[in-house]
Design a protein around this motif. Structure first.
Motif, PDB file in Angstrom:
ATOM      1  N   HIS A 267      -8.748   4.092   4.920  1.00 47.06           N
ATOM      2  CA  HIS A 267      -8.301   3.101   4.152  1.00 47.06           C
ATOM      3  C   HIS A 267      -7.352   1.984   4.872  1.00 47.06           C
ATOM      4  O   HIS A 267      -7.565   0.772   4.947  1.00 47.06           O
TER       5      HIS A 267
ATOM      6  N   GLN B  44      -7.892  -2.000   5.732  1.00 50.02           N
ATOM      7  CA  GLN B  44      -6.919  -3.080   5.342  1.00 50.02           C
ATOM      8  C   GLN B  44      -6.306  -3.883   6.351  1.00 50.02           C
ATOM      9  O   GLN B  44      -6.233  -4.946   6.442  1.00 50.02           O
TER      10      GLN B  44
ATOM     11  N   GLU C  76       0.808  -1.249  -0.013  1.00 50.75           N
ATOM     12  CA  GLU C  76      -0.051   0.108  -0.052  1.00 50.75           C
ATOM     13  C   GLU C  76       0.823   1.167  -0.055  1.00 50.75           C
ATOM     14  O   GLU C  76       0.301   2.245   0.185  1.00 50.75           O
TER      15      GLU C  76
ATOM     16  N   SER D 255      -6.519   6.047  -7.023  1.00 48.81           N
ATOM     17  CA  SER D 255      -7.997   5.395  -6.980  1.00 48.81           C
ATOM     18  C   SER D 255      -8.374   4.865  -5.673  1.00 48.81           C
ATOM     19  O   SER D 255      -9.674   4.546  -5.646  1.00 48.81           O
ATOM     20  N   ARG D 256      -7.658   5.047  -4.836  1.00 52.37           N
ATOM     21  CA  ARG D 256      -8.074   4.582  -3.446  1.00 52.37           C
ATOM     22  C   ARG D 256      -8.650   5.773  -2.750  1.00 52.37           C
ATOM     23  O   ARG D 256      -8.971   5.582  -1.768  1.00 52.37           O
TER      24      ARG D 256
ATOM     25  N   ASP E 177      -1.352   5.680  -5.494  1.00 54.44           N
ATOM     26  CA  ASP E 177      -2.404   5.356  -6.349  1.00 54.44           C
ATOM     27  C   ASP E 177      -3.600   5.924  -5.898  1.00 54.44           C
ATOM     28  O   ASP E 177      -4.561   5.600  -5.091  1.00 54.44           O
TER      29      ASP E 177
END
Lengths: 174, 523
Positions: free
Chosen positions: B428, B432, B332, B338-339, B336
């Motif tokens: 996030h 996770q 991670e 898109s997260r 990115d």
């Protein structure tokens, strides 16, 4: 366990014969608090014994661990039996008992269910008194080395050579 | 043997602080023959002094001087006088650190370019690239003996790692291992191998973890070119009419004040104290504090987007056994968007002992919900989240004139508000992290709030343009050419990695620069 709380002078029999019930769990007499069975006892010099009994019950209700005996909670709040804190603590317990009366109980200790006491504590949880007692318990209770084994915590390991040969990777279910 | 330098010796480099930045810089300069006086506010503690006891060690090593907090971070409420959990001792926070040693990624050095405009964030590209720093990263990894770099093997995984690894693999994570750690997996550089003792945060009693306290400091002293004065608490940096700094005023153990003259001053007191000493050194020539023409001194305070996830299982884990942070998931750490956020984060194994778990699992929490969590302490596994937080101008160190320290100087106030990007990233990471443990049968999970800051960054940041920051690419202040910043406060952005390796690499690089400029007669 009586001797751990420095009451060598008081025999179990004398404790039982000279005390009255303070709630379901404690007996109080002149200058001491003891458990119902007199398995441990604690001298009180500055606070009233019933205040100390209430404080011990309050400590358990804040951090209730069913496998941890009252003695450890008593030890965690013993420091409040001090000339400097008498006034604040007595006033705090007066307020706590007032909150209990507001819920229909004669006092904080005059309750049977933990949920009733928690309900009372919710009424005073933003008070400086509650926050002092709660904050003090974080170290007063959990930093007692005698409490650690009750949670499985092993404490200091350097003197045993660490865990390199003593199970640092011994998990067997993963 | 420690070199005794005279207070009036104006040929020395004076370094304020002896941690990852100051301690390394002191040794590197001493090795090159440069005379150095290092002023350390704390005392000297060595492995035989460290204690395997969380609160006792906290009392022994922590920086506990008066500090205040403000902002929406929970630390301001739960630990209002303790914004940061860092060390006051010779060797600084290298005593306490976990040992995780990661290089900043190439794209992270160019955060503004790669992340674009982020509302409310004061993003900037570093004036250096990964390529510039690579040779120094290699030197730093060798100095620290970082596992999984060079030919050094990784550490073995402990119980906490095995749970973490199994969950990570079940979730499909690929980049999972026992970390790149400045903790010896085999005897190295006169330091022994890790004995899996735990208590990495309390100072390694075996010396298996690198700390400046017992490596760079004594090696520097052995050259005869370095004098470390402990219990020397810096109050002010002085300058002359030309604006150049000329010496450092400090108080000794007994409170007596001394002025050590200097040819060059390097400030490495951590991202709270370093800007504070610049601000406290304000004069008629520099009314806003030293090196502050940009107005950026004390601003852009970063602390990493952190948090922890603890989880309980139906069987024992005993997470406290073994190396505290030897476990990482790096999947991670990429950028990115898109997260739902820019930048990335690392997940690293972490354990706390019962006393600290009680204090940090849910500060202020009480009742049966809290107590039953601790009832399962033996069956608990844990991880820490460390991700890039956004620099914000309003997150800053200021002088609190209402609160004075033991020397009568204004205490630092640490103001911090989470940026929306920090919150999105943390949420996030919590999901996770909990998924990792769910995948191996967790019965209950705890998304735990950030602790008082261990990574303090950015308050004297590096910039190409003097308008945007405090120091140039060598850590030299834009305004005063013989004044340097040598700690994590130089960081332009925080990146997602634990910062110590980068602080060390920058210190080695800065030593080359300073020694070079001295010999050329430019400094």
């Amino acid at each position: 366990m009586t001797n751990k709380l420095e009451t060598q002078k008081l025999t179990r029999r004398s404790l039982l014969s000279s005390s009255v019930a303070a709630g379901a769990a404690f007996l109080v007499g002149t200058g001491f608090v003891t458990s119902n069975s007199a398995a441990w006892a604690m001298e009180v010099k500055h606070l009233t014994p019933s205040t100390m009994a209430t404080l011990i019950q309050m400590a358990r209700d804040i951090y209730p661990h069913d496998h941890v005996a009252d003695e450890f909670y008593a030890r965690a709040v013993k420091g409040y039996d001090h000339a400097d804190s008498t006034k604040t603590v007595e006033a705090g317990i007066v307020a706590l008992n007032a909150a209990a009366r507001g819920k229909g109980f004669a006092s904080y200790l005059d309750t049977s269910w933990e949920r009733d006491r928690v309900d009372i504590l919710r009424n005073i949880e933003h008070s400086a008194f509650f926050q002092t007692i709660r904050g003090g318990l974080v170290t007063g209770l959990y930093n007692q080395k005698a409490v650690w084994p009750l949670f499985g915590y092993e404490g200091e390991s350097f003197s045993h050579g660490g865990y390199l040969d003593r199970g640092f990777d011994d998990i067997n279910w993963i | 043997m420690a070199a005794p330098f005279n207070l009036n010796d104006d040929g020395v480099v004076v370094i304020i602080g002896t941690g990852a930045g100051g301690g390394v810089l002191a040794n590197e300069l001493a090795q090159k023959g440069v005379g150095v006086v290092a002023l350390e506010a704390g005392g000297r503690y060595l492995p035989e002094d460290y204690v395997n006891d969380e609160w006792e060690s906290f009392g022994q090593l922590s920086w506990l001087d008066a500090r205040t907090t403000s902002g929406d971070w929970r630390v301001a409420n739960d630990f209002s006088g303790l914004p940061a959990w860092i060390v006051k001792a010779v060797g600084g926070t290298t005593t306490h650190w976990a040992g995780a040693s990661l290089r900043i990624q190439e794209h992270e050095f160019k955060a503004k370019t790669n992340y674009g405009a982020v509302t409310g964030a004061n993003l900037l590209d570093w004036p250096i690239t990964l390529a510039d720093l690579e040779p120094y990263y290699e030197k730093a990894e060798t100095k620290l003996g970082v596992t999984r770099t060079g030919d050094r093997a990784g550490l073995p995984g402990n119980n906490n790692f095995k749970v973490f690894e199994a969950g990570a693999k079940a979730l499909g994570y690929k980049d999972v291992h026992t970390g790149r750690m400045a903790i010896n997996s085999a005897e190295n550089d006169d330091r022994m191998a890790c004995q899996q003792t735990g208590f990495c945060f309390q100072g390694c009693k075996w010396g298996a973890k690198w700390s400046a306290a017992y490596t760079d400091i004594p090696r520097g002293e052995a050259t005869g070119n370095l004098e470390v004065r402990d219990h020397a608490h810096v109050l002010k940096i002085e300058h002359d009419d030309s604006g150049r700094v000329t010496g450092v005023l400090y108080a000794d153990k007994d409170g007596n004040q001394h002025l050590q003259k200097a040819r060059i001053v390097c400030v490495a007191g951590n991202s709270i104290e370093s800007p504070r000493v610049l601000l406290n050194s304000a004069s008629s020539m520099y009314p806003d504090g030293l090196a502050n023409s940009s107005g950026q001194v004390g601003r852009n305070y970063m602390r990493h987007m952190t948090g922890s996830v603890y989880a309980v299982f139906d069987q024992p884990v005993k997470m406290w056994r073994g190396t505290t942070m030897a476990g990482i998931i790096q999947d991670e750490a990429r950028h990115d968007p898109s997260r739902g956020f820019v930048g990335g984060y690392e997940l690293e194994t972490l354990s706390l002992g019962l006393p600290f778990m009680a204090a940090f699992l849910d500060p202020g929490g009480w009742g049966r919900e809290f107590a039953t969590a601790l009832d399962s302490y033996e069956n608990m596994a844990g991880m820490w989240i460390v991700g890039e937080d956004m620099p914000q101008e309003t997150n800053r160190i200021t002088l609190n004139h209402d609160v004075k320290d033991q020397f009568g100087l204004p205490a630092p106030n640490v103001h911090f508000d989470d940026h929306p990007n920090d919150i999105a990233m943390r949420n996030h990471a919590y999901k996770q992290g909990m998924a990792v443990y769910d995948a191996v049968g967790a019965t209950r999970a705890f998304p735990t709030p950030p602790y008082p800051s261990t990574h303090n960054l950015g308050t004297n940041r590096m910039s190409e343009n003097p308008r945007d920051g405090v120091v140039n690419k060598h850590g030299q202040t834009h305004d005063i050419n013989n004044l340097f910043i040598s700690d994590g406060s130089q960081f332009t952005t925080g990146a997602s990695e634990n910062p110590t390796l980068t602080i060390v690499a920058l210190a080695i690089r800065q030593a080359d620069h300073i020694a070079g400029e001295m010999s050329k007669g430019n400094l």
